[in-house]
Design a protein around this motif. Structure first.
Motif, PDB file in Angstrom:
ATOM      1  N   UNK A 132       0.833  -1.211   0.000  1.00 40.56           N
ATOM      2  CA  UNK A 132       0.000   0.000   0.000  1.00 40.56           C
ATOM      3  C   UNK A 132       0.867   1.259   0.000  1.00 40.56           C
ATOM      4  N   UNK A 133       1.968   1.203   0.740  1.00 40.22           N
ATOM      5  CA  UNK A 133       2.833   2.377   0.842  1.00 40.22           C
ATOM      6  C   UNK A 133       3.613   2.622  -0.442  1.00 40.22           C
ATOM      7  N   UNK A 134       3.758   1.574  -1.280  1.00 44.32           N
ATOM      8  CA  UNK A 134       4.462   1.742  -2.552  1.00 44.32           C
ATOM      9  C   UNK A 134       3.514   2.293  -3.611  1.00 44.32           C
ATOM     10  N   UNK A 135       2.327   1.712  -3.677  1.00 40.21           N
ATOM     11  CA  UNK A 135       1.384   2.081  -4.722  1.00 40.21           C
ATOM     12  C   UNK A 135       0.620   3.363  -4.390  1.00 40.21           C
ATOM     13  N   UNK A 192       2.129   0.556 -14.087  1.00 37.32           N
ATOM     14  CA  UNK A 192       0.977   1.353 -14.518  1.00 37.32           C
ATOM     15  C   UNK A 192       0.884   2.681 -13.777  1.00 37.32           C
ATOM     16  N   UNK A 193       1.766   2.879 -12.797  1.00 33.35           N
ATOM     17  CA  UNK A 193       1.691   4.078 -11.979  1.00 33.35           C
ATOM     18  C   UNK A 193       2.892   4.989 -12.229  1.00 33.35           C
ATOM     19  N   UNK A 194       2.861   6.141 -11.614  1.00 35.53           N
ATOM     20  CA  UNK A 194       3.965   7.093 -11.734  1.00 35.53           C
ATOM     21  C   UNK A 194       5.251   6.452 -11.225  1.00 35.53           C
ATOM     22  N   UNK A 195       6.332   6.629 -11.981  1.00 38.89           N
ATOM     23  CA  UNK A 195       7.591   5.985 -11.647  1.00 38.89           C
ATOM     24  C   UNK A 195       8.290   6.709 -10.496  1.00 38.89           C
ATOM     25  N   UNK A 196       7.814   6.430  -9.278  1.00 33.58           N
ATOM     26  CA  UNK A 196       8.447   6.969  -8.083  1.00 33.58           C
ATOM     27  C   UNK A 196       9.679   6.136  -7.737  1.00 33.58           C
ATOM     28  N   UNK A 197      10.413   6.615  -6.758  1.00 30.89           N
ATOM     29  CA  UNK A 197      11.615   5.896  -6.327  1.00 30.89           C
ATOM     30  C   UNK A 197      11.266   4.478  -5.853  1.00 30.89           C
ATOM     31  N   UNK A 198      10.203   4.367  -5.043  1.00 35.00           N
ATOM     32  CA  UNK A 198       9.820   3.050  -4.529  1.00 35.00           C
ATOM     33  C   UNK A 198       9.358   2.124  -5.645  1.00 35.00           C
ATOM     34  N   UNK A 199       8.649   2.666  -6.634  1.00 35.21           N
ATOM     35  CA  UNK A 199       8.223   1.844  -7.770  1.00 35.21           C
ATOM     36  C   UNK A 199       9.416   1.296  -8.537  1.00 35.21           C
ATOM     37  N   UNK A 247       9.938  -5.634 -20.647  1.00 31.64           N
ATOM     38  CA  UNK A 247       8.960  -4.553 -20.433  1.00 31.64           C
ATOM     39  C   UNK A 247       9.657  -3.195 -20.507  1.00 31.64           C
ATOM     40  N   UNK A 248       9.029  -2.209 -21.140  1.00 30.93           N
ATOM     41  CA  UNK A 248       9.657  -0.879 -21.248  1.00 30.93           C
ATOM     42  C   UNK A 248      10.033  -0.268 -19.908  1.00 30.93           C
ATOM     43  N   UNK A 249       9.266  -0.570 -18.861  1.00 28.69           N
ATOM     44  CA  UNK A 249       9.565   0.016 -17.548  1.00 28.69           C
ATOM     45  C   UNK A 249      10.875  -0.497 -16.980  1.00 28.69           C
ATOM     46  N   UNK A 250      11.313  -1.678 -17.419  1.00 23.97           N
ATOM     47  CA  UNK A 250      12.542  -2.254 -16.884  1.00 23.97           C
ATOM     48  C   UNK A 250      13.785  -1.629 -17.492  1.00 23.97           C
ATOM     49  N   UNK A 251      13.661  -1.123 -18.700  1.00 27.82           N
ATOM     50  CA  UNK A 251      14.849  -0.652 -19.417  1.00 27.82           C
ATOM     51  C   UNK A 251      15.492   0.560 -18.757  1.00 27.82           C
ATOM     52  N   UNK A 252      14.674   1.382 -18.091  1.00 27.72           N
ATOM     53  CA  UNK A 252      15.212   2.602 -17.518  1.00 27.72           C
ATOM     54  C   UNK A 252      15.806   2.398 -16.130  1.00 27.72           C
ATOM     55  N   UNK A 253      15.652   1.199 -15.558  1.00 27.49           N
ATOM     56  CA  UNK A 253      16.170   1.005 -14.201  1.00 27.49           C
ATOM     57  C   UNK A 253      17.214  -0.110 -14.107  1.00 27.49           C
ATOM     58  N   UNK A 254      17.298  -0.976 -15.130  1.00 30.94           N
ATOM     59  CA  UNK A 254      18.276  -2.058 -15.082  1.00 30.94           C
ATOM     60  C   UNK A 254      19.673  -1.503 -15.295  1.00 30.94           C
ATOM     61  N   UNK A 255      20.628  -2.069 -14.597  1.00 32.43           N
ATOM     62  CA  UNK A 255      21.996  -1.562 -14.654  1.00 32.43           C
ATOM     63  C   UNK A 255      22.658  -1.935 -15.970  1.00 32.43           C
ATOM     64  N   UNK A 256      23.771  -1.298 -16.275  1.00 36.01           N
ATOM     65  CA  UNK A 256      24.456  -1.493 -17.548  1.00 36.01           C
ATOM     66  C   UNK A 256      24.918  -2.931 -17.746  1.00 36.01           C
TER      67      UNK A 256
END
Length: 405
Positions: A132-135, A192-199, A247-256
């Motif tokens: 709940x605190x993440x979403x 599906x939500x805003x890409x916050x730090x916790x997300x 998934x497109x959301x993974x590309x911006x957070x996965x390390x090099x």
């Protein structure tokens, strides 16, 4: 006796204990249900002694479940007791205490379906409470992703320990898969939500857990070569990891070191996926246990994932990856076992059946137009003829399938 989270009960006393616990539970259950119906859900503070009954329900069902772990009514009453106080179910410590009881129970009873179902219920409520605190962006709890990671790791370790101690434990592998599927559901909600730090932390955490699970099961299969549950679980982890990584959301957070150079473009994600599939296929190809059915089930799972990759990426007849796959998995494999398979009849049956299966999978998909169809059909007919003549196959169904590849 209880020593270091291990439970011991004097065996000759078990029948008498079970009888007494059942009697006490039956009397208390009637009283509990009558009092609950009399109080009603809207009676405010007029609990009518319900708090005392809830405590007794926990004590009595604890004793009963220690000797009768698959007593579904007792588990149901524990859940009702947890839900009796609206605040109690929202406390992490209460749910964690219930999880500790399940851990104690599993030291002696690891194959009771009702116990695993209760564990799922506790885990789902615990994760819902933490997530709940993440979403919800209005709740500030930056430790939530770490709590979910700790819960998932603890559940996976419990399942691994139980599967090692009590072999062929279907329930442990099913629960382990459920844990990863629950994490995947959290991943989908987070994307599906805003890409916050916790997300972003949650997305990366899910990827890392799935990647570790795939590696763990690959090592597990080296020492548990007949474990059907493990190989199917490994296949599920491979598919989930591919879906998360692509998934497109993974590309911006996965390390090099995961998605290499170009900042997570589609080409890099596709390259990463193919490298993962190639590694999985290579492990299945180089297995020394070719006379075991599980080895070929594992190879089919990896092969089907490769075919899906070719379909998604629109492979053509000039695709070197598709051509290499057909050469290794069909042409070369068939040639090896058509000529030398008599040295190991079982491995010949599994290998040639796999070749026909791969050809049928390609024939039933859009890939067939990019394959050497005539050569593959001729090879399939030859393979089926050999299988139809194999006297080692009990109830040989290949005989009635000849000429119907």
């Amino acid at each position: 006796a209880k020593v270091d989270h291990h439970l011991g009960i004097h065996a000759p006393d078990l029948p008498q204990l079970a009888h007494e616990f059942r009697e006490q539970y039956a009397l208390l259950r009637r009283c509990y249900r009558q009092r609950r119906d009399a109080v009603g859900p809207n009676d405010g503070d007029g609990s009518g002694g319900m708090d005392e009954l809830v405590v007794r329900i926990f004590s009595t069902t604890t004793c009963l479940l220690l000797v009768c772990p698959d007593h579904s009514s007792a588990w149901a009453d524990r859940r009702r007791a947890l839900l009796n106080d609206d605040d109690a179910v929202m406390e992490e410590c209460v749910l964690q205490k219930e999880m500790d009881f399940c851990n104690l129970l599993f030291t002696q009873h690891s194959k009771a379906p009702s116990s695993w179902a209760h564990r799922k219920w506790i885990g789902k409520n615990l994760v819902d409470l933490i997530s709940e605190s993440i979403l919800d962006s209005t709740i500030d709890d930056h430790d939530a992703p770490n709590k979910i990671h700790q819960w998932a790791s603890a559940e996976i370790n419990t399942c691994s320990t139980v599967a090692e101690k009590y072999p062929k434990n279907y329930h442990a592998w099913t629960h382990r898969r459920w844990v990863c599927q629950l994490l995947f559901a959290l991943f989908q909600e987070a994307t599906l939500r805003t890409q916050t730090r916790d997300n972003l932390l949650l997305i990366k955490m899910v990827f890392e857990i799935l990647e570790n699970e795939l590696s763990k099961t690959q090592r597990w299969m080296k020492t548990h070569v007949t474990d059907h549950s493990a190989v199917h679980y490994q296949g599920q982890m491979l598919l989930l990891l591919l879906e998360v990584g692509m998934h497109p959301a993974s590309k911006c957070i996965l390390s090099d070191d995961i998605l290499c150079e170009t900042n997570g473009t589609d080409i890099v994600a596709s390259t990463w996926a193919w490298n993962l599939l190639s590694k999985s296929m290579e492990i299945s190809r180089t297995s020394r246990f070719v006379s075991y059915e599980v080895t070929w089930i594992r190879r089919r799972i990896c092969g089907l994932a490769c075919l899906n990759y070719f379909l998604v990426n629109g492979s053509s007849n000039n695709d070197p990856k598709l051509n290499d796959f057909i050469k290794i998995e069909v042409t070369d494999l068939a040639a090896a076992y058509l000529t030398n398979g008599n040295n190991c009849p079982k491995s010949q049956i599994y290998a040639l059946s796999y070749v026909v299966w791969i050809i049928r999978q390609m024939k039933g998909s859009k890939l067939w137009g990019n394959c050497p169809a005539k050569e593959l059909m001729n090879l399939a007919t030859e393979v089926v003829t050999v299988l139809a003549c194999n006297e080692a196959i009990v109830g040989n169904a290949w005989r009635i399938m000849n000429n119907r590849v």
